[in-house]
Scaffold this active site. Structure first.
Site, PDB file in Angstrom:
ATOM      1  N   TRP A 123       1.432   5.499  -1.993  1.00 55.20           N
ATOM      2  CA  TRP A 123       1.376   6.261  -3.237  1.00 55.20           C
ATOM      3  C   TRP A 123       2.195   5.544  -4.294  1.00 55.20           C
ATOM      4  CZ3 TRP A 123      -0.990  10.933  -4.595  1.00 55.20           C
ATOM      5  CH2 TRP A 123      -1.811  11.471  -3.599  1.00 55.20           C
ATOM      6  N   TYR A 164       0.843  -1.194   0.000  1.00 54.72           N
ATOM      7  CA  TYR A 164       0.000   0.000   0.000  1.00 54.72           C
ATOM      8  C   TYR A 164       0.876   1.240   0.000  1.00 54.72           C
ATOM      9  CZ  TYR A 164      -2.894   3.742   1.912  1.00 54.72           C
ATOM     10  OH  TYR A 164      -3.541   4.930   2.105  1.00 54.72           O
TER      11      TYR A 164
END
Length: 814
Positions: free
Chosen positions: A146, A144
């Site tokens: 950006w 997980y």
């Protein structure tokens, strides 16, 4: 790839300085003309020109005209050439000597350089052993964070594509950004809402009279986007400032946005975590003065009478008056009553950020804001109502028409039904993303989530690609302890983050400037299609995730690489994605050349405006006909009281918006404690760019700054520029004091995202999550509650330890 000097498009007016925005619609981004020498690419912070000399990136700048500058666009040289880069595949020394053992040494063990063949062979052997011994649920690939802006080189997706071929994996649900809101709002509105296009800015600039910025700082957060920013959101806020409309900013800290508006905005600073109480005081005033829209509530909502009984104190013997709200929020009752008058007497747009729901009982914040908007009766009107994305990815910039790029999928085309005898299984189980530590601590344990009892998997292997969990997860010391439990931790990274330093095997991955890709700007507008051109060769021995996982797929079974890649290389995939977008674009009368010509031109493509989209009003159709345009809730209406949630019987999430006092807030603090605000930083994207030269713009004594009110500083003998120790039972950090009256007394701010750098029990770099509590928002959403923490602070009197956050760990020979 051979890089040559090509023509590129220069921005209109950019040569003469700041662009003047003179109309309600920002001017077209591009005007053709030669400029020479720069390579067009993009990142989360927008389209950029990158200058290369002698094989090195020497500068970068934004490619779109702008009124408000974006400091992040200058960072390409730092991203590629920083000393924090991981240069070669690495294996932790003790792990290399004895693979598969959880020996408790992660984070305190030197690394050994190995070849790519050695690293991949070791991963394949241990992955296969763990999978065959414990099953696919033991392999956590819910990586997980950006991602790259591009539609091909998406680390998490590429990892999960490989893991799907291997037979499935344990994944995650939700996210850290909106964990509470995205679960509660479908019960209230029938939509996740926090990722939806709100009423457009042209409608706001024309029709809104009052704009409320509730817990949001768009001057920081609109520098970035999930894909790539179209940069229009900041231009619209610039126009809002010039418009003369009333702007009210509600935030415990005088943010960069509030400073930007200056005298054009009214700043109201409540105590942290008290937004629901403050909104309840406004709502009570509306009822007391008969200003709530009874007709709207009757026609478009369900459950208001039950909520009003609570509001008036009939269910709990506590009337939620403005005076009651003032005692909790610290905002004077007269001001709360005045806000009710202003909101009801004007066309009011309530814009809310996400930080207010990253708190214990965070579900209540957005639910209450929707309830308040419903009581005002302006939902679905031009310029009225609410919106949750004006601070994120340029929500409100009208959606363009044209071609939209598809992206690579975690699923293999065709799957086994097309003749591939692969187990394409996707995630076989998932956990709420912010509960990873709880899962590691309690394998096989039962827990409640969103109305159901679930079971934590027994995680034996973790592969994290494209994210930095050691900076975004709460209670870092608890995380470090739990992180010792799996038998294998693999990190695919470009930099020596804290996560990489706590891995068994580390794989060096290219940055976006070392590969080719494509992206759209504007998650809601899809305004531009941009080539992300490779600017420099891969540095050291870094490789693309796509190639790494393709090689590992071949190890699964002969022919696996061909299945994984579907027979296409990097440019083959990009051509396919472009061709699909081109077909749609041409159908919408957008000129899009053939792929090869597009790639050579070094130009972006701007999609066409659409008059209907320019006038989009969220919930207008529902307002015009709530029967034919019913919402996705059980009643088809806005659910102020949810019978579904009532049935869950969660004490920490009642069936209507409710004030629930957090465990750690002003009301439970002792006389020396302060509330900790972990806001988004101005000069990085969460933890990204913490190493960059922009650090000089904000660091104090080469540490993360702590903003503290003068009275709080004086009481502790702290002066501006001092080193400060901030601590609680969870940990301690070293920060630099920034004394300012731009923060609520009793609150301090340490921006989230600083890389953990822990030595002798103290984080030398000021990582805020060393201090934050790893508790769920509630058992409905299990979101993160990083803005619910009490801390102590004092002047640091010892010798300042050396900062090592951005240095590589000890590396030895085998």
């Amino acid at each position: 790839m051979r890089l040559t000097r090509r023509d590129f498009i220069k921005t209109a007016g950019a040569a003469t300085g700041s662009l003047a925005i003179t109309s309600a619609i920002p001017m077209p981004a591009w005007a053709e003309g030669p400029a020479g020498g720069a390579i067009l690419t993009a990142g989360r912070w927008g389209a950029m020109y990158v200058e290369v000399k002698d094989g090195k990136i020497v500068s970068s700048k934004g490619a779109l005209p702008k009124t408000v500058p974006n400091s992040l666009q200058q960072t390409a040289p730092d991203q590629v050439h920083t000393t924090a880069r991981i240069k070669y595949p690495m294996v932790r020394k003790s792990y290399l000597e004895n693979p598969g053992k959880a020996d408790g040494k992660r984070g305190n063990d030197p690394f050994v350089r190995v070849s790519w063949d050695q690293a991949l062979k070791l991963i394949h052997e241990q992955h296969s052993r763990i999978r065959s011994s414990y099953g696919p649920s033991s392999v956590f690939a819910g990586s997980y964070g950006w991602r790259s802006s591009g539609v091909l080189h998406k680390a998490q997706t590429l990892l999960q594509r490989y893991m799907s071929m291997a037979g499935g994996y344990a994944g995650h649900t939700g996210d850290y950004s909106t964990g509470a809101a995205q679960v509660i709002l479908p019960y209230v509105l029938g939509s996740v809402e926090v990722y939806e296009q709100p009423t457009t800015w042209p409608m706001i600039l024309e029709h809104s009279q009052v704009v409320v910025l509730w817990g949001m700082n768009p001057l920081n957060t609109l520098k970035i986007a999930w894909s790539s920013t179209d940069e229009q959101g900041l231009e619209y806020f610039h126009l809002l400032k010039k418009s003369g409309k009333s702007v009210i900013a509600i935030d415990p800290m005088r943010s960069e946005t509030i400073d930007f508006f200056g005298d054009s905005a009214t700043w109201i600073a409540p105590n942290m975590g008290t937004d629901v109480a403050m909104m309840l005081g406004i709502a009570h005033t509306l009822v007391k003065k008969g200003l709530h829209d009874k007709a709207f509530l009757d026609k478009y909502t369900t459950g208001y009478p039950q909520f009003e009984e609570y509001l008036l104190g009939k269910t709990d013997k506590t009337e939620k008056t403005a005076e009651w709200a003032a005692g909790i929020s610290g905002v004077p009752a007269e001001q709360i009553e005045k806000l009710a008058d202003i909101f009801a007497g004007n066309k009011t747009m309530l814009m809310a950020g996400w930080g207010i729901q990253r708190q214990q009982y965070g579900e209540q914040r957005h639910w209450m804001l929707v309830t308040l908007a419903a009581m005002l009766g302006q939902i679905g009107t031009e310029g009225g109502g609410f919106g949750f994305t004006y601070h994120y990815s340029n929500g409100g910039n009208p959606t363009r028409v044209g071609g939209v790029l598809p992206a690579i999928s975690a699923q293999i085309a065709g799957g086994s039904s097309a003749g591939n005898d692969w187990a394409v299984s996707d995630a076989v189980t998932s956990i709420p993303v912010a509960r990873i530590v709880e899962a590691l601590e309690n394998p096989g344990g039962k827990y409640q989530h969103n109305g159901k009892e679930q079971t934590f998997p027994d995680i034996k292997m973790i592969w994290w690609a494209g994210g930095g969990n050691f900076t975004h997860h709460q209670d870092t010391n608890r995380l470090i302890k739990a992180w010792q439990k799996p038998e294998l931790v693999v990190i695919s990274e470009s930099y020596w983050t804290a996560a990489a330093k706590h891995a068994d095997i580390v794989l060096p991955i290219t940055t976006s400037f070392e590969r080719n890709d494509l992206t759209m700007t504007g998650d809601y507008s899809n305004q531009h299609l941009v080539p992300m051109k490779q600017a420099v060769p891969p540095q050291f021995e870094s490789r693309n995730d796509f190639d790494v996982f393709a090689d590992l797929a071949e190890m699964l079974k002969a022919g696996g690489k061909a299945v994984y890649t579907e027979g296409k290389d990097e440019m083959g995939w990009l051509k396919q994605f472009y061709d699909e977008a081109q077909k749609a674009g041409r159908a919408q009368r957008v000129a899009m050349p053939q792929f090869n010509a597009f790639w050579q031109q070094n130009k972006l493509i701007e999609m066409r405006k659409n008059e209907k989209n320019e006038k989009y009003v969220r919930y207008a159709e529902f307002r015009s006909d709530p029967v034919m345009n019913a919402l996705g809730t059980p009643s088809g209406k806005i659910e102020i009281y949810s019978k579904t949630i009532e049935g869950f019987n969660y004490k920490d999430c009642p069936p209507h918006a409710t004030w629930l006092a957090p465990d750690e807030w002003k009301g439970t603090a002792d006389k020396d404690q302060l509330q900790l605000l972990t806001a988004h930083p101005a000069h990085r994207l969460h933890s990204q760019l913490n190493y960059a030269a922009l650090r000089k713009e904000y660091a104090v004594a080469n540490r993360e700054p702590v903003t503290i009110h003068p009275e709080d500083a004086k009481a502790r003998g702290i002066a501006d520029g001092d080193l400060v120790r901030v601590w609680n039972a969870r940990g301690q950090v070293l920060v630099g004091a920034r004394v300012s009256d731009g923060i609520k007394q009793g609150v301090i701010c340490i921006h989230e995202g600083a890389w953990p750098d822990i030595e002798n029990g103290i984080c030398k770099n000021g990582g805020a999550n060393v201090l934050t509590a790893d508790i769920p928002t509630s058992r409905l959403a299990n979101g993160c509650a990083g803005n619910t923490s009490l801390v102590y602070a004092e002047k640091y009197k010892g010798e300042a330890p050396k900062l090592t956050a951005f240095e590589e760990p000890p590396i030895v020979t085998a």
